[in-house]
Design a protein around this motif. Structure first.
Motif, PDB file in Angstrom:
ATOM      1  N   ARG A  78      10.946   5.591   3.375  1.00  0.00           N
ATOM      2  CA  ARG A  78      12.189   5.647   2.591  1.00  0.00           C
ATOM      3  C   ARG A  78      11.957   6.166   1.171  1.00  0.00           C
ATOM      4  O   ARG A  78      12.852   6.764   0.570  1.00  0.00           O
ATOM      5  CB  ARG A  78      12.843   4.268   2.555  1.00  0.00           C
ATOM      6  N   ARG A  79      10.757   5.947   0.623  1.00  0.00           N
ATOM      7  CA  ARG A  79      10.486   6.414  -0.737  1.00  0.00           C
ATOM      8  C   ARG A  79      10.385   7.932  -0.775  1.00  0.00           C
ATOM      9  O   ARG A  79      10.995   8.589  -1.626  1.00  0.00           O
ATOM     10  CB  ARG A  79       9.190   5.784  -1.267  1.00  0.00           C
ATOM     11  N   PHE A  80       9.608   8.501   0.139  1.00  0.00           N
ATOM     12  CA  PHE A  80       9.499   9.959   0.192  1.00  0.00           C
ATOM     13  C   PHE A  80      10.824  10.584   0.633  1.00  0.00           C
ATOM     14  O   PHE A  80      11.176  11.682   0.210  1.00  0.00           O
ATOM     15  CB  PHE A  80       8.364  10.374   1.134  1.00  0.00           C
ATOM     16  N   ASP A  81      11.555   9.863   1.487  1.00  0.00           N
ATOM     17  CA  ASP A  81      12.860  10.355   1.909  1.00  0.00           C
ATOM     18  C   ASP A  81      13.803  10.462   0.712  1.00  0.00           C
ATOM     19  O   ASP A  81      14.539  11.448   0.564  1.00  0.00           O
ATOM     20  CB  ASP A  81      13.460   9.418   2.966  1.00  0.00           C
ATOM     21  N   LYS A  82      13.765   9.465  -0.145  1.00  0.00           N
ATOM     22  CA  LYS A  82      14.609   9.480  -1.335  1.00  0.00           C
ATOM     23  C   LYS A  82      14.237  10.650  -2.250  1.00  0.00           C
ATOM     24  O   LYS A  82      15.112  11.308  -2.826  1.00  0.00           O
ATOM     25  CB  LYS A  82      14.475   8.152  -2.079  1.00  0.00           C
ATOM     26  N   MET A  83      12.934  10.908  -2.385  1.00  0.00           N
ATOM     27  CA  MET A  83      12.476  12.013  -3.224  1.00  0.00           C
ATOM     28  C   MET A  83      12.954  13.350  -2.668  1.00  0.00           C
ATOM     29  O   MET A  83      13.465  14.201  -3.404  1.00  0.00           O
ATOM     30  CB  MET A  83      10.949  12.003  -3.322  1.00  0.00           C
ATOM     31  N   MET A  84      12.798  13.550  -1.342  1.00  0.00           N
ATOM     32  CA  MET A  84      13.216  14.795  -0.723  1.00  0.00           C
ATOM     33  C   MET A  84      14.732  14.955  -0.751  1.00  0.00           C
ATOM     34  O   MET A  84      15.247  16.055  -0.946  1.00  0.00           O
ATOM     35  CB  MET A  84      12.705  14.861   0.723  1.00  0.00           C
ATOM     36  N   TYR A  85      15.439  13.848  -0.564  1.00  0.00           N
ATOM     37  CA  TYR A  85      16.905  13.890  -0.607  1.00  0.00           C
ATOM     38  C   TYR A  85      17.371  14.322  -2.000  1.00  0.00           C
ATOM     39  O   TYR A  85      18.271  15.171  -2.131  1.00  0.00           O
ATOM     40  CB  TYR A  85      17.471  12.513  -0.262  1.00  0.00           C
ATOM     41  N   ARG A  86      16.749  13.746  -3.010  1.00  0.00           N
ATOM     42  CA  ARG A  86      17.118  14.088  -4.394  1.00  0.00           C
ATOM     43  C   ARG A  86      16.825  15.560  -4.676  1.00  0.00           C
ATOM     44  O   ARG A  86      17.627  16.250  -5.319  1.00  0.00           O
ATOM     45  CB  ARG A  86      16.347  13.184  -5.361  1.00  0.00           C
ATOM     46  N   MET A  90       0.830  -1.219   0.000  1.00  0.00           N
ATOM     47  CA  MET A  90       0.000   0.000   0.000  1.00  0.00           C
ATOM     48  C   MET A  90       0.857   1.258   0.000  1.00  0.00           C
ATOM     49  O   MET A  90       0.565   2.242  -0.684  1.00  0.00           O
ATOM     50  CB  MET A  90      -0.923   0.009   1.214  1.00  0.00           C
ATOM     51  N   GLY A  91       1.964   1.225   0.787  1.00  0.00           N
ATOM     52  CA  GLY A  91       2.843   2.390   0.853  1.00  0.00           C
ATOM     53  C   GLY A  91       3.427   2.735  -0.495  1.00  0.00           C
ATOM     54  O   GLY A  91       3.526   3.907  -0.862  1.00  0.00           O
ATOM     55  N   ALA A  92       3.819   1.720  -1.266  1.00  0.00           N
ATOM     56  CA  ALA A  92       4.393   1.949  -2.593  1.00  0.00           C
ATOM     57  C   ALA A  92       3.354   2.550  -3.540  1.00  0.00           C
ATOM     58  O   ALA A  92       3.668   3.438  -4.347  1.00  0.00           O
ATOM     59  CB  ALA A  92       4.930   0.637  -3.155  1.00  0.00           C
ATOM     60  N   VAL A  93       2.124   2.087  -3.451  1.00  0.00           N
ATOM     61  CA  VAL A  93       1.052   2.611  -4.300  1.00  0.00           C
ATOM     62  C   VAL A  93       0.804   4.087  -4.001  1.00  0.00           C
ATOM     63  O   VAL A  93       0.702   4.915  -4.919  1.00  0.00           O
ATOM     64  CB  VAL A  93      -0.246   1.795  -4.099  1.00  0.00           C
ATOM     65  N   ILE A  94       0.700   4.415  -2.715  1.00  0.00           N
ATOM     66  CA  ILE A  94       0.472   5.808  -2.308  1.00  0.00           C
ATOM     67  C   ILE A  94       1.620   6.698  -2.787  1.00  0.00           C
ATOM     68  O   ILE A  94       1.400   7.798  -3.296  1.00  0.00           O
ATOM     69  CB  ILE A  94       0.325   5.906  -0.774  1.00  0.00           C
ATOM     70  N   TYR A  95       2.847   6.182  -2.648  1.00  0.00           N
ATOM     71  CA  TYR A  95       4.006   6.972  -3.077  1.00  0.00           C
ATOM     72  C   TYR A  95       3.950   7.249  -4.574  1.00  0.00           C
ATOM     73  O   TYR A  95       4.124   8.391  -5.012  1.00  0.00           O
ATOM     74  CB  TYR A  95       5.307   6.244  -2.739  1.00  0.00           C
ATOM     75  N   HIS A  96       3.718   6.222  -5.382  1.00  0.00           N
ATOM     76  CA  HIS A  96       3.729   6.396  -6.835  1.00  0.00           C
ATOM     77  C   HIS A  96       2.599   7.311  -7.300  1.00  0.00           C
ATOM     78  O   HIS A  96       2.786   8.134  -8.207  1.00  0.00           O
ATOM     79  CB  HIS A  96       3.650   5.040  -7.530  1.00  0.00           C
TER      80      HIS A  96
END
Length: 294
Positions: A147-155, A1-7
């Motif tokens: 970690r997905r949103f963290d990666k986006m913000m880090y980038r 579910m987390g991956a779906v929300i992120y995408h």
């Protein structure tokens, strides 16, 4: 579910940010309604902070500042989203550093620089500073739990060369950067509230007993860094001018905590001039000073 929300979120943000910033500001008005009217975001915290900070102002004046603040906060949210895909030329037009020669001259003299900023005006666009001040720059970064949103913000925050370091690693990473050669800039947002167990210093700020992090002063003293304050002025919607200011005190001065007092007093002056541009939703005064705090 987390991956779906992120995408879904990522695709939506990417689509939205394809539009010019001027058009995106149209979203600020419904966002303002959500933040300020219904359901509202930390309205009680904001009102309490304003009342305690400006006891001489009438309730009408407080409400005026409050409304302006939430409109500005809505714009900041939109500007932060847009920064995911803003070009270098857009940043250069919208976030203008007026005196890059000041930190550059200090670096040229062989000395490292520590920059102190705050949650005032647009602090997110400071990620573009390496374009105007092409010096190795490291700043504190708080990783996100997802970690997905963290990666986006880090980038997003590192896309122009900013080096990001968690608070617990900042000293180690500064040492590592120095060992690689060349001088550097360390940048800190210094108006957060320290955890209760980390409070070592209290001062009066905006009419209230306030704990302040000593980290920037300790780091500048340890590494012999010149401390500069960053003053971000809002010229108009989506246009900011940045001025580096020298503080009157030097790290390691005989007056203990002189640098911390100096940057706190400067921020207080700026907030009093234009209070609607500071982050009033932050629980800045959640800790109370006791007799044992000194």
């Amino acid at each position: 579910m987390g991956a779906v929300i992120y995408h879904i979120t990522y695709v939506l943000i990417r689509f939205i940010t394809l539009f010019p910033l001027g058009m995106l500001y149209g979203l600020s008005y419904p966002l303002f309604f959500v933040l300020y009217v219904f359901p509202g975001y930390r309205r009680k915290v904001t009102r309490t902070n304003l009342l305690n900070s400006f006891p001489g102002k009438s309730i009408g004046e407080i409400r005026k500042i409050e409304r302006r603040f939430y409109m500005h906060l809505s714009d900041i949210f939109i500007e932060s989203l847009k920064s995911l895909h803003m070009t270098e030329s857009e940043f250069r037009k919208r976030y203008v550093i007026l005196n890059p020669e000041l930190p550059l001259s200090i670096i040229d003299s062989g000395r490292d620089v520590l920059i102190i900023g705050a949650h005032y005006n647009n602090w997110e666009w400071f990620i573009s500073m390496p374009m105007s001040v092409p010096v190795k720059t490291i700043t504190v970064y708080k990783p996100l739990k997802d970690r997905r949103f963290d990666k986006m913000m880090y980038r997003m925050r590192s896309r122009f060369g900013m080096i990001l370091s968690p608070m617990s690693h900042i000293v180690r990473d500064i040492i590592s950067c120095r060992k690689k050669g060349g001088n550097l800039i360390a940048a800190f947002i210094a108006d957060q509230t320290p955890p209760r167990g980390d409070i070592k210093f209290w001062t009066t700020f905006l009419n209230q007993d306030t704990p302040v992090y000593l980290g920037p002063e300790k780091i500048s003293s340890r590494f012999g860094m010149k401390v500069l304050f960053i003053n971000v002025k809002k010229i108009k919607r989506g246009k900011y001018e940045v001025l580096f200011e020298e503080l009157p005190e030097e790290p390691g001065s005989k007056n203990e905590h002189a640098v911390t007092e100096a940057h706190t007093r400067r921020l207080e002056e700026i907030i009093r001039e234009k209070p609607e541009y500071w982050l009033w939703t932050h629980r800045r005064w959640k800790h109370r000073r006791t007799n044992t705090d000194g």
